[in-house]
Design an enzyme around this catalytic site. Structure first.
Site, PDB file in Angstrom:
ATOM      1  N   CYS A   2       0.820  -1.201   0.000  1.00 49.42           N
ATOM      2  CA  CYS A   2       0.000   0.000   0.000  1.00 49.42           C
ATOM      3  C   CYS A   2       0.868   1.272   0.000  1.00 49.42           C
ATOM      4  O   CYS A   2       1.835   1.358   0.732  1.00 49.42           O
ATOM      5  CB  CYS A   2      -0.946   0.099   1.188  1.00 49.42           C
ATOM      6  N   TRP A  74      -2.700  -2.857  -1.660  1.00 49.74           N
ATOM      7  CA  TRP A  74      -2.360  -4.283  -1.766  1.00 49.74           C
ATOM      8  C   TRP A  74      -3.230  -4.945  -0.706  1.00 49.74           C
ATOM      9  O   TRP A  74      -3.001  -4.795   0.485  1.00 49.74           O
ATOM     10  CB  TRP A  74      -0.877  -4.491  -1.474  1.00 49.74           C
ATOM     11  N   ASN A 100      -1.996   2.000   5.688  1.00 49.03           N
ATOM     12  CA  ASN A 100      -1.132   0.895   5.283  1.00 49.03           C
ATOM     13  C   ASN A 100      -0.830   0.103   6.549  1.00 49.03           C
ATOM     14  O   ASN A 100      -0.343   0.669   7.519  1.00 49.03           O
ATOM     15  CB  ASN A 100       0.158   1.482   4.677  1.00 49.03           C
ATOM     16  N   GLY A 101      -1.144  -1.203   6.553  1.00 52.41           N
ATOM     17  CA  GLY A 101      -0.888  -2.015   7.742  1.00 52.41           C
ATOM     18  C   GLY A 101      -2.063  -2.925   8.040  1.00 52.41           C
ATOM     19  O   GLY A 101      -2.895  -3.178   7.168  1.00 52.41           O
ATOM     20  N   GLU A 482      17.839 -17.844  -6.673  1.00 50.73           N
ATOM     21  CA  GLU A 482      17.464 -16.486  -7.073  1.00 50.73           C
ATOM     22  C   GLU A 482      16.978 -16.462  -8.530  1.00 50.73           C
ATOM     23  O   GLU A 482      15.994 -15.789  -8.851  1.00 50.73           O
ATOM     24  CB  GLU A 482      18.659 -15.533  -6.860  1.00 50.73           C
ATOM     25  N   LYS A 486      13.299 -15.209  -9.600  1.00 54.33           N
ATOM     26  CA  LYS A 486      13.059 -14.119 -10.563  1.00 54.33           C
ATOM     27  C   LYS A 486      12.052 -14.565 -11.620  1.00 54.33           C
ATOM     28  O   LYS A 486      11.136 -13.850 -11.971  1.00 54.33           O
ATOM     29  CB  LYS A 486      14.347 -13.695 -11.280  1.00 54.33           C
ATOM     30  N   GLU A 489       8.478 -14.977 -10.130  1.00 58.76           N
ATOM     31  CA  GLU A 489       7.869 -13.701  -9.761  1.00 58.76           C
ATOM     32  C   GLU A 489       7.267 -12.986 -10.952  1.00 58.76           C
ATOM     33  O   GLU A 489       6.174 -12.443 -10.862  1.00 58.76           O
ATOM     34  CB  GLU A 489       8.932 -12.756  -9.164  1.00 58.76           C
ATOM     35  N   HIS A 505      18.266 -36.835  -5.686  1.00 63.37           N
ATOM     36  CA  HIS A 505      17.374 -37.272  -4.607  1.00 63.37           C
ATOM     37  C   HIS A 505      15.934 -36.839  -4.849  1.00 63.37           C
ATOM     38  O   HIS A 505      15.171 -36.705  -3.894  1.00 63.37           O
ATOM     39  CB  HIS A 505      17.875 -36.722  -3.266  1.00 63.37           C
ATOM     40  N   LYS A 608       6.317  -4.692  -3.430  1.00 60.43           N
ATOM     41  CA  LYS A 608       7.758  -4.530  -3.237  1.00 60.43           C
ATOM     42  C   LYS A 608       8.153  -4.583  -1.767  1.00 60.43           C
ATOM     43  O   LYS A 608       9.154  -5.180  -1.415  1.00 60.43           O
ATOM     44  CB  LYS A 608       8.203  -3.207  -3.854  1.00 60.43           C
TER      45      LYS A 608
HETATM   46  C1  G6P Z   1       9.162  -8.677  -1.358  1.00 63.59           C
HETATM   47  C2  G6P Z   1       9.750  -8.275  -2.687  1.00 63.59           C
HETATM   48  C3  G6P Z   1      11.077  -9.005  -2.921  1.00 63.59           C
HETATM   49  C4  G6P Z   1      12.028  -8.755  -1.760  1.00 63.59           C
HETATM   50  C5  G6P Z   1      11.390  -9.136  -0.425  1.00 63.59           C
HETATM   51  C6  G6P Z   1      12.239  -8.686   0.747  1.00 63.59           C
HETATM   52  O1  G6P Z   1       8.747  -9.989  -1.411  1.00 63.59           O
HETATM   53  O2  G6P Z   1       8.847  -8.564  -3.739  1.00 63.59           O
HETATM   54  O3  G6P Z   1      11.664  -8.524  -4.113  1.00 63.59           O
HETATM   55  O4  G6P Z   1      13.188  -9.487  -1.954  1.00 63.59           O
HETATM   56  O5  G6P Z   1      10.121  -8.496  -0.291  1.00 63.59           O
HETATM   57  O6  G6P Z   1      12.294  -7.289   0.756  1.00 63.59           O
HETATM   58  P1  G6P Z   1      13.411  -6.433   1.466  1.00 63.59           P
HETATM   59  O7  G6P Z   1      13.018  -5.010   1.224  1.00 63.59           O
HETATM   60  O8  G6P Z   1      13.365  -6.802   2.911  1.00 63.59           O
HETATM   61  O9  G6P Z   1      14.716  -6.780   0.851  1.00 63.59           O
END
Ligand code: G6P
Length: 613
Positions: A2, A74, A100-101, A482, A486, A489, A505, A608
């Protein structure tokens, strides 16, 4: 999670608020709304879906206002419908709130307020705030907020306005971030600095328990108990251009290409090659504590958690210190064995991820030395840490993290080298050799990024793939995780990252000619082992996409099938290879997602900064 924007001044509030929300859309984008006041009349407009739906509705039927609030959501409580979109209002329609929260006791409050005659029209937790403030209102919004908020359990960043208190916003924070932007004759409130960089670089950062009354010419901050507090203005170094796409099609692509710069900036000024030393004075009081460390615990979520896994490898290898990695969300729901002698390093791009913060606080309360690696100066995490190592990636807007990740790797590399020197595990000569290899990395990253065309055409050949397996070993195992994250996501393809040695395994059962297997095989000690794993995949008819330091050698001989491919990255010391191997994986995810027509910068269901548990 948010985005909030508020404005008081004399200009077109709708345009200013929409512009701020657009820059905050990475925080949430399932519905949006604004409420503005003009000449004593309060008007509200909301829309389900992305901000552009709200903007279109406002273009069709404009609203007039010279102060107001806005929100991009969100969803946590209630579907992302127009009805559930913020701002929410009280029964009189005079008080509106954006939040937000999560209000944890909203059901209890709602029952009480409903019994007192308040009418609820949404499924959100936020609506209780509007009614609660209404029930406490006796002519001053600020005082009503100060009386109401102690009854609220949970976390919030919120902004309120009352139609009859002209040019006044009341902002309060308990958990998620909230900043006040200061400009000549006008004030802004926002969830995050990038929303306001076009208007100002001077900010007040609100703290937990603050209630700020914001007017065009002044801001008064008090505690919930009514005591005045001083929050000094801070000038931020980020500029507006950094938060723009700069000619790239997406923020993610721009941020991928910014990595050589951000790695260079994060390294700059933090070492002396001549002395073979890492200089981390910025850790302040925490620097001394590092000497007594018997163990390091790394805490993070998402992509930052993958950086932590690389960090564990580097710290154990270079400093000879045991290091453990934990998810923020798991750490506090067991009995973590941390205390004096443990250095807890929380890694977070935003510095506001609720799970990471909660775990950090838990470790701190048990006596561990709290250190942060973070991209946002002044964030909650850096404020709670005893010492912080800032990454200098600049604002990261794409939801899928890229440049923040490689900048975190730099910070971890410096920390590992520093610990290695402190503990006498590394001589100045050895440290110097590692550092001089590290300083070559930005240049090598530039070279790796020049190979994007091959990846673009590879993505074109993957349009039918629905599942992927990513394999890596040693320091590149986290990069396999990672790479898979990616892809998941932003393309919504199913992808799994695995330590290559574990393939036999279980995951090997998945291998057939429809499953692309992405294998990380840069030069180094585990190259031969990776070759064996690639062979195992080939023996079962699998298709291999290898990331390697060259197209030749045994790997080249193995991968001659028309469907196989080797993506080359420049050769470097194995320890630093993640800086390079991650790049083709980021680009692959980007181009696969683009081909699939996905919304790269704002993938579905994600946000994010995840400021709720
Ligand atoms: C969300 C984002 C990710 C990020 C994660 C941790 O899930 O979509 O891209 O890696 O949060 O965020 P931070 O700000 O703690 O690195």
């Amino acid at each position: 999670m948010c985005g909030i924007v508020g404005y008081v001044g004399g200009r077109d509030a709708v345009a200013l608020i929409l512009d701020g929300l657009r820059r905050l859309e990475y925080r949430g984008y399932d519905s949006a709304g604004v409420a503005v006041v003009s000449g004593g009349s309060l008007q509200r407009r909301r829309a389900a879906g992305k901000l552009e739906r709200l903007a279109a509705s406002l273009a069709d039927e404009p609203l007039d206002g010279d102060w107001g609030i806005g929100h991009t959501r969100w969803a946590t409580h209630g579907q992302p419908t127009e009805e559930n979109a913020h701002p929410h209002q009280d029964c009189t329609g005079r008080i509106v709130v954006v939040h937000n929260g999560i209000i944890e006791n909203h059901l209890e409050l709602k029952a009480r307020l409903a019994a007192a005659g308040h009418r609820f029209v949404t499924q959100t937790d936020t609506e209780v705030l509007a009614h609660l403030i209404e029930s406490e209102y006796e002519g001053s919004l600020e005082q009503a907020a100060a009386r109401a908020l102690p009854m609220v359990r949970g976390v919030y960043a919120l902004v309120l306005l009352h139609r009859d208190e002209p040019q006044t916003l009341v902002a309060a924070r308990m958990g998620p971030p909230l900043v006040v932007g200061l400009s000549d004759g006008e004030r802004f409130v926002a969830s995050d600095v990038p929303a306001l960089l076009h208007h100002t670089r001077d900010f007040l950062f609100l703290e937990d328990g603050d209630v700020a009354t914001v007017r065009p010419d002044r801001v008064e901050v008090r505690t919930l108990a009514g005591a005045t507090v001083t929050r000094s203005p801070q000038h931020v170094a980020w500029d507006a251009v950094q938060a723009e796409k700069g000619g790239y099609r997406h923020f993610m692509l721009k941020e991928i290409h910014e990595q050589p710069r951000s790695v260079r900036d994060t390294l700059a000024g933090r070492f002396s090659l001549e002395d073979g030393e890492v200089l981390l004075e910025e850790l302040g009081p925490a620097a001394a504590g590092l000497l007594e460390a018997s163990r390091i615990v790394l805490l993070a979520c998402g992509t930052s958690w993958h950086a932590a896994l690389v960090g564990k490898f580097l710290i154990e290898e270079l400093a000879g210190l045991p290091a453990e990695v934990d998810y923020g969300s798991e750490f506090r729901y067991r009995t973590p064995l941390v205390g004096p002698g443990t250095v807890v390093v929380a890694i977070s791009q935003s510095g506001e991820t609720a799970d990471t913060l909660a775990a950090f606080r838990e470790a701190k309360s048990r006596g561990a030395l709290p250190v942060a690696i973070c991209n946002v100066r002044g964030s909650m995490l850096t404020r709670e840490a005893e010492g912080s190592l800032l990454t200098h990636a600049g604002p990261e807007i794409g939801v899928a993290s890229t440049k923040a990740f490689t900048a975190q790797l730099v910070a971890l590399a410096l920390l590992a080298l520093h610990l290695g020197r402190l503990r006498g595990r590394l001589s100045p000569e050895k440290c110097r050799a590692h550092l001089s290899e590290l300083t070559r990395i930005p240049h090598l990253m530039e070279q790796a990024l020049h190979r994007e065309d091959a990846i673009e055409s590879l993505a074109g050949s993957l349009t039918r793939a629905t599942d992927y397996l990513y394999l890596g070993r040693g320091v590149n195992y986290p990069i396999a995780l990672e790479g898979a994250l990616k892809l998941k996501e932003i393309s919504y393809a199913h992808a799994e990252g695995y330590p290559a040695g574990e393939m036999k395994h279980g995951p090997i059962a998945l291998v057939d000619d429809t499953l692309p297997v992405v294998a990380l095989c840069p030069d180094g000690g585990v190259y031969e082992k990776m070759l064996s794993n690639v062979q195992e995949v080939k023996a079962r008819g699998g298709r291999v996409i290898a990331v390697a330091s060259s197209e030749g050698g045994e790997l080249g001989a193995l991968l001659q099938g028309s469907d196989d491919m080797i993506l080359t990255v420049p050769s470097c010391a194995e320890l630093w290879s993640p800086f390079l191997t991650v790049l083709p994986l980021q680009m692959l995810a980007y181009h696969v997602a683009l081909r699939a027509g996905r919304d790269v910068d704002q993938p579905r269901n994600l946000a994010k900064s995840v400021t709720v548990e």
